[in-house]
Structure formats: structure tokens, C-alpha cells
Design a protein around this motif. Structure first.
Motif, PDB file in Angstrom:
ATOM      1  N   SER A  13      -1.349 -10.161  13.058  1.00  0.00           N
ATOM      2  CA  SER A  13      -0.291  -9.166  13.211  1.00  0.00           C
ATOM      3  C   SER A  13      -0.032  -8.433  11.902  1.00  0.00           C
ATOM      4  CB  SER A  13       0.989  -9.846  13.709  1.00  0.00           C
ATOM      5  OG  SER A  13       2.056  -8.926  13.781  1.00  0.00           O
ATOM      6  N   LEU A  14       0.045  -9.178  10.790  1.00  0.00           N
ATOM      7  CA  LEU A  14       0.279  -8.557   9.496  1.00  0.00           C
ATOM      8  C   LEU A  14      -0.887  -7.639   9.119  1.00  0.00           C
ATOM      9  CD1 LEU A  14       1.897  -8.246   6.865  1.00  0.00           C
ATOM     10  CD2 LEU A  14       0.697 -10.273   5.999  1.00  0.00           C
ATOM     11  N   ALA A  15      -2.131  -8.107   9.349  1.00  0.00           N
ATOM     12  CA  ALA A  15      -3.296  -7.291   9.006  1.00  0.00           C
ATOM     13  C   ALA A  15      -3.319  -6.006   9.820  1.00  0.00           C
ATOM     14  CB  ALA A  15      -4.575  -8.094   9.219  1.00  0.00           C
ATOM     15  N   ASN A  16      -3.028  -6.101  11.107  1.00  0.00           N
ATOM     16  CA  ASN A  16      -2.994  -4.892  11.934  1.00  0.00           C
ATOM     17  C   ASN A  16      -1.883  -3.944  11.493  1.00  0.00           C
ATOM     18  OD1 ASN A  16      -5.087  -4.889  14.037  1.00  0.00           O
ATOM     19  ND2 ASN A  16      -4.156  -6.814  14.703  1.00  0.00           N
ATOM     20  N   ALA A  52      -9.693  -4.355  -6.040  1.00  0.00           N
ATOM     21  CA  ALA A  52     -10.198  -3.419  -5.035  1.00  0.00           C
ATOM     22  C   ALA A  52      -9.044  -2.655  -4.385  1.00  0.00           C
ATOM     23  CB  ALA A  52     -10.996  -4.173  -3.977  1.00  0.00           C
ATOM     24  N   PRO A  53      -9.262  -1.413  -3.979  1.00  0.00           N
ATOM     25  CA  PRO A  53      -8.208  -0.612  -3.355  1.00  0.00           C
ATOM     26  C   PRO A  53      -7.996  -0.962  -1.884  1.00  0.00           C
ATOM     27  CG  PRO A  53     -10.210   0.681  -3.467  1.00  0.00           C
ATOM     28  CD  PRO A  53     -10.508  -0.631  -4.158  1.00  0.00           C
ATOM     29  N   VAL A  54      -8.103  -2.253  -1.592  1.00  0.00           N
ATOM     30  CA  VAL A  54      -8.004  -2.796  -0.240  1.00  0.00           C
ATOM     31  C   VAL A  54      -7.140  -4.043  -0.317  1.00  0.00           C
ATOM     32  CG1 VAL A  54      -9.318  -3.849   1.653  1.00  0.00           C
ATOM     33  CG2 VAL A  54     -10.259  -1.871   0.445  1.00  0.00           C
ATOM     34  N   VAL A  55      -6.334  -4.291   0.695  1.00  0.00           N
ATOM     35  CA  VAL A  55      -5.480  -5.475   0.731  1.00  0.00           C
ATOM     36  C   VAL A  55      -6.312  -6.668   1.182  1.00  0.00           C
ATOM     37  CG1 VAL A  55      -3.412  -6.507   1.738  1.00  0.00           C
ATOM     38  CG2 VAL A  55      -3.485  -4.035   1.269  1.00  0.00           C
ATOM     39  N   SER A  56      -6.291  -7.766   0.421  1.00  0.00           N
ATOM     40  CA  SER A  56      -7.051  -8.967   0.766  1.00  0.00           C
ATOM     41  C   SER A  56      -6.096 -10.114   1.080  1.00  0.00           C
ATOM     42  CB  SER A  56      -8.005  -9.355  -0.368  1.00  0.00           C
ATOM     43  OG  SER A  56      -7.319  -9.480  -1.597  1.00  0.00           O
ATOM     44  N   ILE A  57      -6.412 -10.850   2.154  1.00  0.00           N
ATOM     45  CA  ILE A  57      -5.568 -11.946   2.640  1.00  0.00           C
ATOM     46  C   ILE A  57      -6.453 -13.168   2.853  1.00  0.00           C
ATOM     47  CG2 ILE A  57      -4.111 -12.754   4.540  1.00  0.00           C
ATOM     48  CD1 ILE A  57      -3.357  -9.833   5.064  1.00  0.00           C
ATOM     49  N   GLU A 110     -14.858   3.741   2.731  1.00  0.00           N
ATOM     50  CA  GLU A 110     -13.770   4.703   2.604  1.00  0.00           C
ATOM     51  C   GLU A 110     -12.639   4.465   3.592  1.00  0.00           C
ATOM     52  OE1 GLU A 110     -15.394   8.626   2.840  1.00  0.00           O
ATOM     53  OE2 GLU A 110     -16.479   8.452   0.939  1.00  0.00           O
ATOM     54  N   GLN A 111     -12.877   3.646   4.632  1.00  0.00           N
ATOM     55  CA  GLN A 111     -11.873   3.497   5.676  1.00  0.00           C
ATOM     56  C   GLN A 111     -11.128   2.165   5.645  1.00  0.00           C
ATOM     57  OE1 GLN A 111     -14.614   4.666   9.053  1.00  0.00           O
ATOM     58  NE2 GLN A 111     -12.830   5.904   9.599  1.00  0.00           N
ATOM     59  N   VAL A 112     -11.809   1.091   5.253  1.00  0.00           N
ATOM     60  CA  VAL A 112     -11.185  -0.232   5.356  1.00  0.00           C
ATOM     61  C   VAL A 112      -9.936  -0.316   4.480  1.00  0.00           C
ATOM     62  CG1 VAL A 112     -12.629  -1.303   3.556  1.00  0.00           C
ATOM     63  CG2 VAL A 112     -11.598  -2.715   5.347  1.00  0.00           C
ATOM     64  N   LYS A 113      -8.886  -0.924   5.028  1.00  0.00           N
ATOM     65  CA  LYS A 113      -7.612  -1.041   4.327  1.00  0.00           C
ATOM     66  C   LYS A 113      -7.211  -2.494   4.087  1.00  0.00           C
ATOM     67  CE  LYS A 113      -6.006   3.031   6.897  1.00  0.00           C
ATOM     68  NZ  LYS A 113      -4.969   3.521   7.849  1.00  0.00           N
ATOM     69  N   VAL A 114      -7.656  -3.408   4.947  1.00  0.00           N
ATOM     70  CA  VAL A 114      -7.261  -4.808   4.822  1.00  0.00           C
ATOM     71  C   VAL A 114      -8.420  -5.707   5.245  1.00  0.00           C
ATOM     72  CG1 VAL A 114      -6.188  -4.776   7.121  1.00  0.00           C
ATOM     73  CG2 VAL A 114      -5.528  -6.547   5.479  1.00  0.00           C
ATOM     74  N   VAL A 115      -8.633  -6.782   4.472  1.00  0.00           N
ATOM     75  CA  VAL A 115      -9.698  -7.751   4.738  1.00  0.00           C
ATOM     76  C   VAL A 115      -9.090  -9.142   4.723  1.00  0.00           C
ATOM     77  CG1 VAL A 115     -11.875  -8.734   3.942  1.00  0.00           C
ATOM     78  CG2 VAL A 115     -11.458  -6.284   3.699  1.00  0.00           C
ATOM     79  N   VAL A 116      -9.360  -9.906   5.771  1.00  0.00           N
ATOM     80  CA  VAL A 116      -8.902 -11.292   5.878  1.00  0.00           C
ATOM     81  C   VAL A 116     -10.097 -12.221   5.685  1.00  0.00           C
ATOM     82  CG1 VAL A 116      -7.911 -13.039   7.405  1.00  0.00           C
ATOM     83  CG2 VAL A 116      -6.992 -10.704   7.412  1.00  0.00           C
ATOM     84  N   PHE A 117      -9.960 -13.204   4.796  1.00  0.00           N
ATOM     85  CA  PHE A 117     -10.969 -14.251   4.613  1.00  0.00           C
ATOM     86  C   PHE A 117     -10.531 -15.489   5.386  1.00  0.00           C
ATOM     87  CE2 PHE A 117     -11.684 -11.494   1.039  1.00  0.00           C
ATOM     88  CZ  PHE A 117     -13.040 -11.570   0.783  1.00  0.00           C
TER      89      PHE A 117
END
Length: 283
Positions: free
Chosen positions: A205-208, A106-111, A55-62
Motif C-alpha cells: 500500500s505504501l509503495a503504491n 538514487a533518485p528512487v525510494v527504496s524500501i 526514467e519512470q520507476v519511483k519506488v523499489v521494494v526489496f
């Protein structure tokens, strides 16, 4: 404080680092080549499920912990039935294309932070992410499959033309050659490329920055972009079946055998210059 978790007790090919409750990193760690096989599907499914349900995560970097390789091709040494016998996932698609579709929606930003080779499945994972950033000196992207005699299976024919246009997509797919980070940027294959020393700083920086924004605003905005840009499942579904049917044909078996004899699937020249070698194998 960051919290690092290996995914599955018996499979340590990926680990998840929670930089904060809102910003996660998924690091691929399957040395020496970061090859993707049927045993990579459970940890990737864990990742996608966690992204979908937290419920909290907003962005995930691979990213990758293996020098020279972000994520590379499928495991041709694995028994083919270990893959073809896997049941469809919740989308109704086969596990790998289904997980990539779930990641895109997914309702999360993936990078994807690409340092090293993103070849085959690695390219397909990057294409399923919302954004892609590459090391100018060290990133190499490719869909090598046609050069090895078979059809890609993870959705690149549906995704690439929407991203870079028909002509360039056909160049990538049918040329089956390596594309360095700076050219990938010019084609639109990745959002931007950076000097290698600057890649991590920019992505972090972008993910934060994204992680500081409201999750509902992020997910609703992404959902409308998805409507305008993502391929429907019926375009992706047949690629997987055609991929495995084509792998079993004689031309693919002959080419894969020749590549294996030259050092495919082992650290060394063939894996480091796969685009060159698939271009030579039929000559």
C-alpha cells in the motif's frame, strides 16, 4: 500486469518484478540461506544500475523468496580473492559498499520488507534503503561480525549511529546478537514492525501510494534528506578494507572455523540462532 525478470542469464539469485512502470520489487532468491557472495554482486549491480537509469520507476521494494532469510552474511566458502580482486565501482568504493551508497543516493525510494534474517550484508542492505519494515514474528536483524572476530564492512558503523544513536549502535555492533522485529522497531533500526500477516499489505500500500506521486518531487525531497542524514563516502570506504584485513587475522579464522564445525553456512541451528552461537564460540 506484473513483469518478472531474472537478473543475468547465468545468475538467478535475484529477480525483478515490475508491478507497474513506477513500482518495482526486487526479490532475493538464493536458497537455502540467501548468502551473499562475489557471485551476488553482478545481479545486485544490475538492480542498482536499473534503478539509477530508469526514467519512470519511483519506488523499489526489496524482499525475499527464501523462508527464514531476507539476506544473510557474506560467503566464507568463496575464495577471498574473488572478492578482493573486484575493481572499484563508479563511486570509487569497492563494489558492495559502493552499490549500497548508490542505492541510498538514487533518485528512487527504496524500501526493505524484512521477513526472516537480515544478518551482516542483509542488515547493511536494509540500512542502505530509505525505509525498513519488518515482520514482528519473523524478522531478525543483526551485525554478527564482531562475535565472529572481525569488523563489519558494508557501512553499518557509519549508518547505524545516525539512525539509532551511538549507544544503541554500539550495542548492536559490539553485542553482535540477534534483534527481533519488535525490538528493532523500538530502537529505530526499522521504521515499523507489523504482525507477519499484515507486513505485505502495508508495504504494498505504501509503495503504491508513493508510486502515484510526482517523481521529481520525490527525488528532490529525498536529495535534501540525504544531505542531512547520509554519511560521506570517506566514512564508509575504510570499513571494507578493515573488514577483509580482520577476517584474515588468527582470531577471526579460529572463530569462523569453530562456527563452521558447528554448522555455520548450512541450514540448521547455527544459522537460525547465529547471535547465540557467536556469543558461545569464545567461551
Amino acid at each position: 500486469m506484473s513483469e518478472k525478470t531474472h537478473l543475468t542469464a547465468t545468475n538467478r539469485q535475484m529477480y525483478l518484478t515490475r508491478r507497474s512502470p513506477y513500482y518495482w520489487r526486487v526479490t532475493i532468491n538464493h536458497p537455502p540461506l540467501n548468502i551473499f557472495g562475489p557471485d551476488t554482486i553482478p545481479p545486485l549491480n544490475e538492480v542498482i544500475t536499473a534503478i539509477e537509469t530508469d526514467e519512470q520507476v519511483k519506488v523499489v521494494v526489496f524482499d525475499s523468496a527464501v523462508p527464514g532469510f531476507f539476506l544473510t552474511h557474506y560467503d566464507f566458502l568463496a575464495k577471498i580473492e574473488d572478492t578482493t580482486s573486484l575493481p572499484p565501482g563508479p563511486t570509487g568504493l569497492q563494489p558492495l559498499p559502493g552499490m549500497l551508497v548508490r542505492l541510498s543516493r538514487a533518485p528512487v525510494v527504496s524500501i526493505a520488507s524484512i521477513r526472516g534474517r537480515a544478518t551482516g550484508v542483509g542488515s547493511e542492505l536494509a540500512l542502505a534503503c530509505d525505509m525498513r519494515f519488518a515482520s514482528r514474528e519473523k524478522a531478525i536483524l543483526s551485525q554478527f561480525e564482531v562475535g565472529a572476530g572481525f569488523v563489519p564492512g558494508g557501512g553499518p558503523m557509519a549508518r547505524l549511529p545516525r539512525l539509532i544513536g551511538r549507544g544503541r549502535a554500539l550495542e548492536v555492533l559490539l553485542g553482535a546478537d540477534d534483534m527481533p522485529g519488535d525490538l528493532a522497531e523500538r530502537y529505530g533500526y526499522v521504521n515499523r514492525s507489523f504482525p507477519d500477516a499484515d507486513l505485505d499489505t502495508f508495504v504494498d500500500s505504501l509503495a503504491n501510494r508513493i508510486a502515484s506521486f510526482d517523481k521529481q518531487a520525490l527525488s528532490e525531497t529525498k536529495r535534501f534528506v540525504d544531505v542531512a542524514s547520509l554519511p560521506p563516502d570517506y566514512e564508509i570506504a575504510p570499513e571494507w578494507d578493515v573488514c577483509f584485513a580482520s577476517i584474515m587475522r588468527a582470531p577471526a579464522q579460529e572463530r569462523i572455523k569453530k562456527l563452521m564445525e558447528q554448522g555455520f553456512h548450512k541450514p540448521g541451528e547455527v544459522e537460525n540462532r547465529l547471535g547465540y552461537y557467536v556469543g558461545q564460540v569464545g567461551r
